[in-house]
Scaffold this motif. Structure first.
Motif, PDB file in Angstrom:
ATOM      1  N   ASP A  37      -3.517  23.225   7.220  1.00 29.95           N
ATOM      2  CA  ASP A  37      -4.762  23.031   6.477  1.00 29.95           C
ATOM      3  C   ASP A  37      -5.644  24.275   6.569  1.00 29.95           C
ATOM      4  OD1 ASP A  37      -6.489  21.261   4.890  1.00 29.95           O
ATOM      5  OD2 ASP A  37      -7.832  21.462   6.610  1.00 29.95           O
ATOM      6  N   ILE A  38      -5.747  24.854   7.736  1.00 28.89           N
ATOM      7  CA  ILE A  38      -6.567  26.056   7.922  1.00 28.89           C
ATOM      8  C   ILE A  38      -6.028  27.204   7.069  1.00 28.89           C
ATOM      9  CG2 ILE A  38      -7.177  27.869   9.581  1.00 28.89           C
ATOM     10  CD1 ILE A  38      -7.423  25.598  11.681  1.00 28.89           C
ATOM     11  N   LEU A  39      -4.727  27.446   7.122  1.00 33.35           N
ATOM     12  CA  LEU A  39      -4.140  28.540   6.346  1.00 33.35           C
ATOM     13  C   LEU A  39      -4.259  28.286   4.848  1.00 33.35           C
ATOM     14  CD1 LEU A  39      -1.006  29.307   8.524  1.00 33.35           C
ATOM     15  CD2 LEU A  39      -3.139  30.611   8.386  1.00 33.35           C
ATOM     16  N   HIS A  40      -4.131  27.030   4.435  1.00 27.65           N
ATOM     17  CA  HIS A  40      -4.305  26.687   3.019  1.00 27.65           C
ATOM     18  C   HIS A  40      -5.737  26.993   2.565  1.00 27.65           C
ATOM     19  CE1 HIS A  40      -3.926  24.632  -0.793  1.00 27.65           C
ATOM     20  NE2 HIS A  40      -4.978  23.916  -0.481  1.00 27.65           N
ATOM     21  N   ARG A  41      -6.706  26.639   3.392  1.00 28.90           N
ATOM     22  CA  ARG A  41      -8.112  26.920   3.028  1.00 28.90           C
ATOM     23  C   ARG A  41      -8.386  28.413   2.981  1.00 28.90           C
ATOM     24  NH1 ARG A  41     -12.470  22.477   4.558  1.00 28.90           N
ATOM     25  NH2 ARG A  41     -11.208  20.772   3.830  1.00 28.90           N
ATOM     26  N   PHE A  42      -7.840  29.160   3.936  1.00 29.65           N
ATOM     27  CA  PHE A  42      -7.996  30.615   3.903  1.00 29.65           C
ATOM     28  C   PHE A  42      -7.436  31.162   2.601  1.00 29.65           C
ATOM     29  CE2 PHE A  42      -8.072  31.420   8.788  1.00 29.65           C
ATOM     30  CZ  PHE A  42      -9.436  31.203   8.800  1.00 29.65           C
ATOM     31  N   ASP A  43      -6.275  30.684   2.214  1.00 30.24           N
ATOM     32  CA  ASP A  43      -5.634  31.145   0.989  1.00 30.24           C
ATOM     33  C   ASP A  43      -6.462  30.761  -0.229  1.00 30.24           C
ATOM     34  OD1 ASP A  43      -3.505  32.399  -0.412  1.00 30.24           O
ATOM     35  OD2 ASP A  43      -2.726  30.415  -0.928  1.00 30.24           O
ATOM     36  N   THR A  44      -6.954  29.537  -0.259  1.00 24.55           N
ATOM     37  CA  THR A  44      -7.745  29.060  -1.391  1.00 24.55           C
ATOM     38  C   THR A  44      -9.085  29.774  -1.487  1.00 24.55           C
ATOM     39  OG1 THR A  44      -6.739  26.874  -1.155  1.00 24.55           O
ATOM     40  CG2 THR A  44      -8.781  26.987  -2.419  1.00 24.55           C
ATOM     41  N   ASP A  45      -9.702  30.045  -0.356  1.00 24.20           N
ATOM     42  CA  ASP A  45     -11.040  30.647  -0.347  1.00 24.20           C
ATOM     43  C   ASP A  45     -11.040  32.168  -0.448  1.00 24.20           C
ATOM     44  OD1 ASP A  45     -12.007  28.111  -0.072  1.00 24.20           O
ATOM     45  OD2 ASP A  45     -12.464  28.279   2.053  1.00 24.20           O
ATOM     46  N   SER A  46      -9.871  32.781  -0.366  1.00 23.75           N
ATOM     47  CA  SER A  46      -9.856  34.243  -0.390  1.00 23.75           C
ATOM     48  C   SER A  46     -10.242  34.745  -1.771  1.00 23.75           C
ATOM     49  CB  SER A  46      -8.469  34.762   0.001  1.00 23.75           C
ATOM     50  OG  SER A  46      -7.521  34.375  -0.964  1.00 23.75           O
ATOM     51  N   PRO A  47     -10.949  35.861  -1.803  1.00 24.82           N
ATOM     52  CA  PRO A  47     -11.347  36.409  -3.103  1.00 24.82           C
ATOM     53  C   PRO A  47     -10.129  36.935  -3.863  1.00 24.82           C
ATOM     54  CG  PRO A  47     -11.992  37.890  -1.331  1.00 24.82           C
ATOM     55  CD  PRO A  47     -11.406  36.661  -0.692  1.00 24.82           C
ATOM     56  N   THR A  48     -10.194  36.819  -5.168  1.00 26.95           N
ATOM     57  CA  THR A  48      -9.120  37.343  -6.004  1.00 26.95           C
ATOM     58  C   THR A  48      -9.698  38.399  -6.935  1.00 26.95           C
ATOM     59  OG1 THR A  48      -9.455  35.669  -7.701  1.00 26.95           O
ATOM     60  CG2 THR A  48      -7.867  35.152  -5.961  1.00 26.95           C
ATOM     61  N   LEU A  49      -8.830  39.113  -7.566  1.00 23.29           N
ATOM     62  CA  LEU A  49      -9.233  40.215  -8.422  1.00 23.29           C
ATOM     63  C   LEU A  49     -10.133  39.758  -9.571  1.00 23.29           C
ATOM     64  CD1 LEU A  49      -8.943  43.213  -9.130  1.00 23.29           C
ATOM     65  CD2 LEU A  49      -6.858  42.632 -10.367  1.00 23.29           C
ATOM     66  N   PHE A  50      -9.885  38.544 -10.081  1.00 23.36           N
ATOM     67  CA  PHE A  50     -10.603  38.097 -11.258  1.00 23.36           C
ATOM     68  C   PHE A  50     -11.663  37.036 -10.979  1.00 23.36           C
ATOM     69  CE2 PHE A  50      -6.448  39.632 -12.672  1.00 23.36           C
ATOM     70  CZ  PHE A  50      -6.881  40.681 -13.497  1.00 23.36           C
ATOM     71  N   ASP A  51     -12.078  36.882  -9.719  1.00 19.34           N
ATOM     72  CA  ASP A  51     -13.161  35.940  -9.411  1.00 19.34           C
ATOM     73  C   ASP A  51     -14.454  36.433 -10.048  1.00 19.34           C
ATOM     74  OD1 ASP A  51     -11.766  34.090  -8.015  1.00 19.34           O
ATOM     75  OD2 ASP A  51     -12.376  34.788  -6.038  1.00 19.34           O
ATOM     76  N   MET A  52     -15.251  35.478 -10.538  1.00 16.86           N
ATOM     77  CA  MET A  52     -16.535  35.856 -11.144  1.00 16.86           C
ATOM     78  C   MET A  52     -17.661  35.269 -10.359  1.00 16.86           C
ATOM     79  SD  MET A  52     -15.933  35.636 -15.138  1.00 16.86           S
ATOM     80  CE  MET A  52     -14.653  36.529 -15.921  1.00 16.86           C
TER      81      MET A  52
END
Length: 61
Positions: free
Chosen positions: A46-61
């Motif tokens: 769950d922790i690693l999934h949240r880190f992955d989901t919350d990480s910034p991406t190139l196209f985040d606005m």
């Protein structure tokens, strides 16, 4: 080859009676003999999934 890291840090979790019963029933139903490993792996997934989901991406606005 993976290097084994010793587990030296203790975490204590308190459960109420219904939570304990649910955990015991789950472990019995799915033949989980090592509850510590099960809880650790479930928590880390769950922790690693949240880190992955919350990480910034190139196209985040």
């Amino acid at each position: 080859m993976r290097k084994k890291l010793p587990r030296q840090n203790r975490l204590v979790v308190l459960l109420n009676d219904s939570e304990q019963k649910a955990l015991n029933n789950y472990c019995r139903k799915y033949n989980i003999s090592n509850r510590s490993k099960f809880i650790r792996e479930t928590l880390m997934k769950d922790i690693l999934h949240r880190f992955d989901t919350d990480s910034p991406t190139l196209f985040d606005m």
